[in-house]
Scaffold this motif. Structure first.
Motif, PDB file in Angstrom:
ATOM      1  N   LEU A  75      12.202 -12.156  -1.127  1.00  0.00           N
ATOM      2  CA  LEU A  75      10.786 -12.541  -1.002  1.00  0.00           C
ATOM      3  C   LEU A  75      10.113 -11.789   0.143  1.00  0.00           C
ATOM      4  CD1 LEU A  75      11.227 -16.378  -1.567  1.00  0.00           C
ATOM      5  CD2 LEU A  75      10.118 -14.762  -3.149  1.00  0.00           C
ATOM      6  N   HIS A  78       9.355  -8.151  -0.763  1.00  0.00           N
ATOM      7  CA  HIS A  78       8.217  -8.004  -1.678  1.00  0.00           C
ATOM      8  C   HIS A  78       6.961  -8.700  -1.150  1.00  0.00           C
ATOM      9  CE1 HIS A  78      11.520  -6.717  -4.233  1.00  0.00           C
ATOM     10  NE2 HIS A  78      10.589  -6.040  -4.878  1.00  0.00           N
ATOM     11  N   TYR A  80       6.219 -11.690  -0.069  1.00  0.00           N
ATOM     12  CA  TYR A  80       5.853 -13.081  -0.341  1.00  0.00           C
ATOM     13  C   TYR A  80       6.023 -13.947   0.907  1.00  0.00           C
ATOM     14  CZ  TYR A  80       5.759 -12.033  -5.306  1.00  0.00           C
ATOM     15  OH  TYR A  80       5.443 -11.500  -6.529  1.00  0.00           O
ATOM     16  N   GLN A 136      14.030 -13.987 -11.630  1.00  0.00           N
ATOM     17  CA  GLN A 136      12.689 -14.342 -11.178  1.00  0.00           C
ATOM     18  C   GLN A 136      12.679 -14.446  -9.661  1.00  0.00           C
ATOM     19  OE1 GLN A 136      11.146 -18.084 -12.598  1.00  0.00           O
ATOM     20  NE2 GLN A 136       9.060 -17.519 -12.066  1.00  0.00           N
ATOM     21  N   GLY A 138       9.230 -15.066  -6.648  1.00  0.00           N
ATOM     22  CA  GLY A 138       7.806 -15.011  -6.382  1.00  0.00           C
ATOM     23  C   GLY A 138       7.278 -16.340  -5.889  1.00  0.00           C
TER      24      GLY A 138
END
Length: 160
Positions: A75, A78, A80, A136, A138
């Motif tokens: 996370l 990327h 997040y 997954q 995000g």
């Protein structure tokens, strides 16, 4: 005046000398074979070291025990999650839900914040720590416990 031996005398003399040499050789050989049989000499045997191959490290599987750090790293990579609180934060491991399913999938749900307010961060992966198979990761709007459970069951089973 020099004395010259007749040619047949030279041949006879050489023949006698040759016979004497052959006889001497047979005598020596005979002497050598009539003694005790020589025993083999023991040599010290040096043990040959067999090289032991280096153990191949076994890749570490993703589990519910190690997944929090793996998920947070993904996370963060990327964008997040950032260290710039309170812009983007994530709950501590003790406040996060981490589930390992029977199919090997590990799913984590953690509440946090971002520039839009309260959020739920989700990760789902299986495989190895050094090479996760991501299904997954995000952020979404803050999810209820029921929505989180539904997402845990769905990740990796989208085609089912």
């Amino acid at each position: 005046m020099k004395y010259q031996m007749p040619e047949e005398g030279v041949t006879k003399l050489l023949g006698m000398k040759a016979t004497g040499v052959v006889a001497a050789v047979f005598l020596l050989v005979g002497c050598a074979t009539t003694g005790p049989t020589p025993q083999p000499v023991e040599t010290s045997k040096v043990p040959v070291e067999t090289p032991v191959p280096e153990p191949v490290p076994t890749p570490e599987l993703i589990t519910s025990d190690n997944f929090y750090d793996i998920c947070v790293a993904q996370l963060t990579a990327h964008d997040y999650v950032r260290d710039e609180a309170p812009v983007r934060t994530i709950a501590a491991e003790s406040d996060s839900l981490i589930v390992q399913r029977a199919d090997g999938m590990v799913v984590m749900a953690a509440h946090g914040t971002n520039e839009n307010g309260d959020t739920t961060l989700i990760c789902g992966a299986k495989g190895y720590v050094d090479d996760p198979e991501w299904h997954q990761f995000g952020a979404s709007l803050r999810m209820t416990d029921a929505q989180i459970q539904e997402r845990i069951d769905l990740i990796g089973n989208e085609s089912a």
